[in-house]
Scaffold this motif. Sequence first.
Motif, PDB file in Angstrom:
ATOM      1  N   ASN A  94      20.876  -7.498   3.589  1.00 14.54           N
ATOM      2  CA  ASN A  94      19.348  -8.029   3.463  1.00 14.54           C
ATOM      3  C   ASN A  94      18.462  -7.506   4.593  1.00 14.54           C
ATOM      4  O   ASN A  94      17.278  -7.166   4.130  1.00 14.54           O
ATOM      5  N   GLU A  99      15.669  -8.590   0.593  1.00 13.05           N
ATOM      6  CA  GLU A  99      16.166  -9.813  -0.270  1.00 13.05           C
ATOM      7  C   GLU A  99      16.444  -9.656  -1.613  1.00 13.05           C
ATOM      8  O   GLU A  99      17.370  -9.875  -2.171  1.00 13.05           O
ATOM      9  N   ALA A 102      19.461  -6.596  -1.907  1.00 17.00           N
ATOM     10  CA  ALA A 102      20.673  -6.888  -1.233  1.00 17.00           C
ATOM     11  C   ALA A 102      21.915  -7.350  -2.208  1.00 17.00           C
ATOM     12  O   ALA A 102      23.197  -7.073  -2.103  1.00 17.00           O
TER      13      ALA A 102
END
Length: 267
Positions: A94, A99, A102
């Motif tokens: 992350n 985000e 990931a």
Amino acid sequence: MKKIALILSSLVTANAFAAGGFTWMGVIAHKFHLHFPTYILTTGLVATLLIVVGLIYRAKISKLSVENRVIPDKGITLRNLVEAYGSFIYTQCNAVLGEKDAPKYFKFIAFLFITIFISNVIGLIPGFLPPTEYINTTLALGVLSFVYYNIKGCKELGTMNYLAHFAGPLWYMAILIFPIEILSNMIRPLSLALRLRGNMMGDHHVLTTFLNLEILGVNVGALGAALPFYILGLLVCFIQAYVFTMLSMVYISLATAHHDHDEHHAH
């Protein structure tokens, strides 16, 4: 205390003999007439251990209801250790990949880190040599990372667009920039391999220097001198796995970053 010292000393001595040529994998290969280098057998052992742990974890999770899966076990259990590891790796993904990306690359990164880490750590066990001490193993890991991030770059950008990003933003500089960027990209698996192999070999040689003192006899002083290097060796094992994994994530990020940029402009 004397018996404990004798046991620890014998284990340390076994590790020193491993550095000198004796390994449990060598014994197994000789007994079963396996014509494979010991580092390949050790790599197979590492893979088997990881598969077994994965199957046990999956079996434990499958027995739990959906509600209970979010509740951790009490104490230190296999499930808690696996999930703590997963949380640690996801946090790193992350931080480097963002985000959005990931979850996409989490599985590969988790596999890469734990494989390298266990391959490093197994060298601290008496009678084993780390597979990552051999260039064939580290180069295979470097090539794996190289192939993976290039495939992902081609998939995210399209093959032609991915190759075009090596030419740089200025078309009239492309004839100079393109070969430099390609060469830089091609060197990455070798640099990953040499860094990992060099550090693991150096760490092993330092540890062996102190362990060889035990071959002359039971010497608690030598054993005490070796213990800090076991702790240092464990730290080196973690750091080298972490560096290799972080660099791989950076390469993935660089290979796919232009996709987000182009998508942003398209909107």
